[in-house]
Design a protein around this motif. Structure first.
Motif, PDB file in Angstrom:
ATOM      1  N   GLU A 134       0.933  -1.294   0.255  1.00 16.77           N
ATOM      2  CA  GLU A 134       0.335  -0.159  -0.049  1.00 16.77           C
ATOM      3  C   GLU A 134       1.268   1.285   0.144  1.00 16.77           C
ATOM      4  O   GLU A 134       0.686   2.229  -0.657  1.00 16.77           O
ATOM      5  N   GLY A 135       2.409   0.783   0.206  1.00 16.15           N
ATOM      6  CA  GLY A 135       3.166   2.461   0.315  1.00 16.15           C
ATOM      7  C   GLY A 135       3.646   2.802  -1.037  1.00 16.15           C
ATOM      8  O   GLY A 135       3.594   3.813  -1.234  1.00 16.15           O
ATOM      9  N   LEU A 136       3.727   1.584  -1.393  1.00 15.74           N
ATOM     10  CA  LEU A 136       4.029   1.690  -3.194  1.00 15.74           C
ATOM     11  C   LEU A 136       3.094   2.014  -4.045  1.00 15.74           C
ATOM     12  O   LEU A 136       3.689   3.517  -4.400  1.00 15.74           O
ATOM     13  N   LEU A 137       1.335   2.142  -3.207  1.00 17.62           N
ATOM     14  CA  LEU A 137       0.478   2.817  -4.333  1.00 17.62           C
ATOM     15  C   LEU A 137       0.479   4.194  -3.931  1.00 17.62           C
ATOM     16  O   LEU A 137      -0.164   5.023  -4.773  1.00 17.62           O
ATOM     17  N   VAL A 138       0.626   4.511  -2.613  1.00 16.70           N
ATOM     18  CA  VAL A 138       0.619   5.603  -2.160  1.00 16.70           C
ATOM     19  C   VAL A 138       0.786   6.162  -2.739  1.00 16.70           C
ATOM     20  O   VAL A 138       0.891   7.673  -3.297  1.00 16.70           O
ATOM     21  N   SER A 139       2.774   5.953  -2.867  1.00 14.89           N
ATOM     22  CA  SER A 139       3.855   7.001  -3.264  1.00 14.89           C
ATOM     23  C   SER A 139       3.709   7.089  -4.967  1.00 14.89           C
ATOM     24  O   SER A 139       3.895   7.543  -5.957  1.00 14.89           O
ATOM     25  N   SER A 140       2.418   6.123  -5.737  1.00 10.56           N
ATOM     26  CA  SER A 140       2.552   6.461  -6.922  1.00 10.56           C
ATOM     27  C   SER A 140       1.680   7.500  -7.346  1.00 10.56           C
ATOM     28  O   SER A 140       0.539   7.574  -8.759  1.00 10.56           O
ATOM     29  N   GLY A 141       0.995   7.304  -6.271  1.00  8.08           N
ATOM     30  CA  GLY A 141      -0.478   9.396  -6.622  1.00  8.08           C
ATOM     31  C   GLY A 141      -2.207   8.853  -5.972  1.00  8.08           C
ATOM     32  O   GLY A 141      -2.360   8.919  -6.113  1.00  8.08           O
ATOM     33  N   ILE A 142      -1.450   7.463  -5.651  1.00  7.06           N
ATOM     34  CA  ILE A 142      -3.110   6.734  -5.253  1.00  7.06           C
ATOM     35  C   ILE A 142      -3.718   7.111  -3.437  1.00  7.06           C
ATOM     36  O   ILE A 142      -2.690   6.840  -2.686  1.00  7.06           O
ATOM     37  N   GLN A 143      -4.681   8.165  -3.610  1.00  2.53           N
ATOM     38  CA  GLN A 143      -5.051   7.763  -2.087  1.00  2.53           C
ATOM     39  C   GLN A 143      -5.683   7.159  -1.829  1.00  2.53           C
ATOM     40  O   GLN A 143      -6.554   6.494  -2.612  1.00  2.53           O
ATOM     41  N   ILE A 144      -5.372   6.332  -0.630  1.00  3.59           N
ATOM     42  CA  ILE A 144      -6.205   5.384  -0.269  1.00  3.59           C
ATOM     43  C   ILE A 144      -6.743   5.335   1.123  1.00  3.59           C
ATOM     44  O   ILE A 144      -6.922   6.288   2.217  1.00  3.59           O
TER      45      ILE A 144
END
Length: 260
Positions: A134-144
């Motif tokens: 999930e950290g990778l997703l957030v760093s790619s610009g996805i707000q979770i």
């Protein structure tokens, strides 16, 4: 008595309040489309906790082109041989999109764990890797934004019975439903471990007490709106009931009070 009056007030004004919040959601979508943002909303919770109804309230007036609800079924034989997160990655939001997961990769921490659908090693690998993922997703610009809808055992029993007797709800009945009450304690243990170990700084959990469906809808949407930046936000609408919506603390801290 004050609590009863509060519930009656919310019920009598529910449609009007919901409409105002849905107007705010349309503002959010406008901002996400114009800015090319990516929003992922994860809804987990006990069986019958009201995920379907909550999602319907969120998406009712949003553009179906840029808003998608993902509710994946049992993995195929091929999917079972893939990296666990692989089939979920294909469903992640692209630029300008809002994606809602009606259950998610956290199936592994809940249903799969309790029902024995995964091995101890598969469970451990998931729990050890999900925060980094999930950290990778957030760093790619996805707000979770992650919500866990919680109800008490008596309310769940009542809703399970309603599914059996209401012909409009019978599509929801599944073999897993029959185990929900029998495995109540096991689900509680799995829930607590999941919340404790996966409420990260990048993607914290928020617990929503969902015994009252209308209060759940209103307060969850208020919380959701409060977590997103968008122009012309009407902050007067976003007063959240702290007895219903409770953000989980950072990893390792004491959890909010949830149904035992």
């Amino acid at each position: 008595m004050a609590k009863v009056q509060k519930l009656e007030f919310q019920d009598s004004n529910y449609e009007a309040e919901l409409r105002l919040l849905q107007i705010e959601l349309v503002k959010v979508q406008r901002q996400i489309i114009s800015s090319g943002s990516k929003l992922l909303i994860i809804l987990e919770g006990r069986d019958t906790a009201g995920k379907d109804g909550t999602i319907k309230c969120i998406t009712e007036h949003l553009s179906p082109r840029e808003t998608h609800v993902v509710a994946l079924g049992i993995p195929t034989t091929r999917e079972s041989g893939e990296w666990y997160f692989q089939r979920y990655v294909a469903e992640l939001p692209s630029s300008g999109e809002i994606i809602l997961f009606n259950r998610s990769w956290y199936n592994r921490a809940g249903v799969e764990r309790v029902m024995g659908f995964c091995t101890d090693l598969q469970y451990k690998l998931f729990m050890d890797s999900v925060n980094e993922f999930e950290g990778l997703l957030v760093s790619s610009g996805i707000q979770i934004i992650k919500y866990y809808l919680d109800i008490d055992k008596k309310e769940q029993a009542k809703r399970l019975e309603s599914r059996k007797t209401d012909p409009l709800k019978q599509w929801k009945i599944s073999p897993i439903d029959e185990q929900a009450q029998k495995q109540w304690k096991a689900y509680s243990v799995a829930r607590d471990l999941m919340l404790k170990k996966t409420s990260s700084a990048d993607a914290p959990w928020t617990v929503v007490h969902a015994n009252n469906k209308k209060l759940t809808h209103l307060n969850l949407i208020r919380d959701l709106l409060s977590r997103i930046s968008y122009p012309n936000k009407d902050k007067k609408l976003l007063k959240i009931d702290a007895e219903i919506v409770m953000p989980c603390p950072p990893l390792g801290k004491k959890l909010p009070k949830v149904a035992p």
